[in-house]
Enzyme design. Structure first.
Site, PDB file in Angstrom:
ATOM      1  N   ASP A  61      -6.935   4.358  -4.848  1.00 54.64           N
ATOM      2  CA  ASP A  61      -7.455   4.006  -3.300  1.00 54.64           C
ATOM      3  C   ASP A  61      -7.753   5.646  -3.100  1.00 54.64           C
ATOM      4  OD1 ASP A  61      -8.031   2.158  -0.746  1.00 54.64           O
ATOM      5  OD2 ASP A  61      -7.437   4.226   0.255  1.00 54.64           O
ATOM      6  N   LYS A  78       0.783  -0.995   0.115  1.00 53.30           N
ATOM      7  CA  LYS A  78       0.123  -0.077  -0.069  1.00 53.30           C
ATOM      8  C   LYS A  78       0.711   1.546   0.349  1.00 53.30           C
ATOM      9  CE  LYS A  78      -4.370   1.016   0.569  1.00 53.30           C
ATOM     10  NZ  LYS A  78      -5.796   0.107   0.007  1.00 53.30           N
TER      11      LYS A  78
END
Ligand code: GLU
Length: 446
Positions: free
Chosen positions: A166, A126
Site C-alpha cells: 500500500d 490491512k
C-alpha cells in the site's frame, strides 16, 4: 431503519471515540444499507453489521530496529484482520507516519467490501506501521522490514492472511518482508502478493491498480455515451497507482495535467507523457522523492501549499490518500466544469465532497469499486502461486479488464435493484455487503 443504522454508527463512535477515519468509513457504508435492512430483516436479526464493524482480530506490536547511525528506533506495527467470511484476510501494508489504529481499521473495513466486489475468494484485512520510508537507506528499510516480519509472521500465512503493498510498501519492501518470512517458517509460499516477477510475483500486479482505475473510468464514461478521448484529467498522487493510471489514460487518448503531494502540486498543461512519464514512474515508488522534483526537472511551475483540485479539468482522479479532497475543493472542481470523478485512493473524498458531487449530478466512483483492480490482481497472483504457474501479461490483463467491467456492472445493477439508479456508492456498498453477509449467515454466529 435509519434509527437502527444511526444506533450502530453511534455505538462504533462511543467504543473508539478517536478513530475518526473508521467512523467515516462505517457511516458511508451503513447509510447505503437502509434499503437492504428494510427488505431483509434477517441481516439485522443476525446483527451482521454489528459484527462487520468489529475486527475478528487486531494485532499491535513493537517494531524495534537500528538505523544507519547505530541508534535504536521504535515504531508501531499493526495488522487488522477484519473479516474472513469469504476467504483468507487480504489487504495491503501501509508504511507512513500518519498510520494509527483508526486508519488501519478504516482501510481494513473498506477492504472487506472491495475484495468481495472482485468476486475472488478474499476476506479483508490491512496492516502497516508509522515508519516513514522517506529518507531511509535500503539497509534501514531492510532492517525495519525484518523486524516487522519477525512479529507479523506468526499471524499470517497463505491460507490465513496474505498481506501486500500500500502507501510506502512496494516491490523492495515486499522482498525484504518475504525473505524474512521464508527464513522464519522455512517454507516458500504465496504468503505475500506484489512479489517481484522472478520469485512468484504476477505480471501486471504493479500496473493493476492504475490500469484498473482507467478501465473502470472508461466504463463510467461508456455508460454515459462518452469516451476518454481528448479529456483533461487532474490527479494527485504519483506513486504506483498514479503513474500507471497516467499510462493507461494516455492510451485511451486522455491527458493528465497534474500531480502533487502533501506540499503542493505541479500543473503540466501538455500532459504527462513520454520521457516525462518515464521520469515520474520511479520518483516515488523507487526513489521516495518529492513531487516538486518533477516540476524542477521539466521547468514547470510548482504551486506550494495547494491541492491540484483548483486546476480546471473534465475528470478528477484522487490517487493519493484519505480525505485529500474536501467540500471546498469539490465546489471548485464543479464550478470549473468537472464532469466525472473516480477515487483511485482509499476514501480520498470527504463526505462533504461526495455530497457536492451528488448534488451536482456528477457520476462518482467510490474507491472500493474503482481501485479494486490492485487487490483483484493480488488474488490472481495467489491463484498462480497455488498452481505453481505463471500467466502471461495478456492473460492477466484480460482477466483484470473483465473483473473491472463486472464490478462496474454489479454496482449499477445493484444500485438499480435497491432504488438508487446510477449511484455507484450505494451499488458498491450493497453488492459487497450482500456477499459477505450471506457467507456470515451460512457460517453461523462466529
Ligand atoms: N493496498 C491495496 C488496496 O488498497 C492492495 C491490497 C492487496 O493487493 O492485497 O486494495
Amino acid at each position: 431503519m435509519d434509527d437502527y443504522i444511526d444506533s450502530v454508527v453511534a455505538k462504533v463512535k462511543e467504543r473508539d471515540p478517536g478513530e475518526v477515519e473508521f467512523h467515516q468509513a462505517v457511516r458511508e457504508v451503513a447509510e447505503s444499507l437502509a434499503p437492504v435492512f428494510a427488505l431483509h430483516p434477517e441481516y439485522q436479526e443476525a446483527r451482521i453489521l454489528e459484527r462487520m464493524v468489529e475486527p475478528e482480530r487486531v494485532v499491535m506490536f513493537r517494531v524495534p530496529w537500528v538505523d544507519d547511525a547505530g541508534r535504536v528506533q521504535v515504531n508501531r506495527g499493526f495488522r487488522v484482520q477484519m473479516n474472513s467470511a469469504i476467504g483468507p484476510y487480504k489487504g495491503g501494508l501501509r508504511f507512513a507516519p500518519s498510520v494509527n489504529l483508526g486508519i488501519m481499521k478504516f482501510l481494513a473495513f473498506e477492504q472487506v467490501f472491495k475484495n468481495a466486489l472482485t468476486t475472488l475468494p478474499m476476506g479483508g484485512g490491512k496492516g502497516g506501521s508509522d515508519f516513514d520510508p522517506r529518507g531511509k537507506s535500503d539497509n534501514e528499510v531492510m532492517r525495519f522490514c525484518q523486524s516487522f516480519m519477525t512479529e507479523l509472521f506468526r499471524h499470517i500465512g497463505p491460507d490465513t492472511d496474505v498481506p501486500a503493498g500500500d502507501i510506502g510498501v512496494g516491490g523492495r519492501e515486499i522482498g525484504f518482508l518475504f525473505g524474512q518470512y521464508k527464513r522464519l517458517v522455512n517454507k516458500f509460499t504465496g504468503v505475500l502478493t506484489g512479489k517481484r516477477i522472478n520469485w512468484g510475483g504476477s505480471l501486471m500486479r504493479p500496473e493493476a491498480t492504475g490500469y484498473g482505475t482507467a478501465y473502470f473510468l472508461s466504463e463510467v464514461l461508456m455508460a454515459n455515451n462518452d469516451t476518454l478521448e481528448g479529456k483533461t484529467i487532474a490527479i494527485s498522487g504519483y506513486g504506483n497507482v498514479g503513474t500507471f493510471f497516467i499510462e493507461k489514460a494516455n492510451e485511451f487518448g486522455a491527458k493528465v495535467v497534474t500531480i502533487g503531494d502533501e506540499y503542493g502540486y505541479v500543473y503540466d498543461p501538455d500532459g504527462i507523457k513520454g520521457e516525462k512519464l518515464e521520469f515520474l514512474k520511479p520518483l516515488w515508488t523507487e526513489q521516495r522523492r518529492p513531487a516538486k522534483d518533477y516540476a524542477d526537472e521539466f521547468g514547470l511551475e510548482w504551486v506550494e501549499g495547494k491541492r491540484p483540485w483548483v486546476v480546471p479539468c473534465d475528470i478528477a482522479v484522487p490517487t493519493a490518500t484519505q480525505n485529500e479532497l474536501d467540500g471546498e475543493s469539490a465546489k471548485t472542481l464543479v464550478a470549473n466544469g468537472l464532469r466525472y470523478i473516480v477515487e483511485a485512493a482509499n476514501m480520498p473524498c470527504t463526505p462533504e465532497a461526495i455530497e457536492v458531487f451528488r448534488a451536482a449530478g456528477i457520476p462518482f466512483g467510490p474507491g472500493k469499486a474503482v481501485n479494486a483492480g490492485g487487490v483483484a490482481t493480488s488474488g490472481l497472483e495467489m491463484a498462480q502461486n497455488s498452481m505453481r504457474l505463471a500467466w502471461s501479461r495478456e492473460e492477466v490483463d484480460a482477466k483484470l479488464r473483465g473483473i473491472m467491467k463486472n464490478i462496474h456492472r454489479a454496482c449499477l445493477a445493484t444500485a438499480e435493484r435497491f432504488g438508487a439508479p446510477g449511484d455507484y456508492v450505494v451499488g458498491a456498498n450493497i453488492a459487497g455487503f450482500l456477499k459477505v453477509a450471506d457467507a456470515m449467515i451460512d457460517q453461523g454466529v462466529v
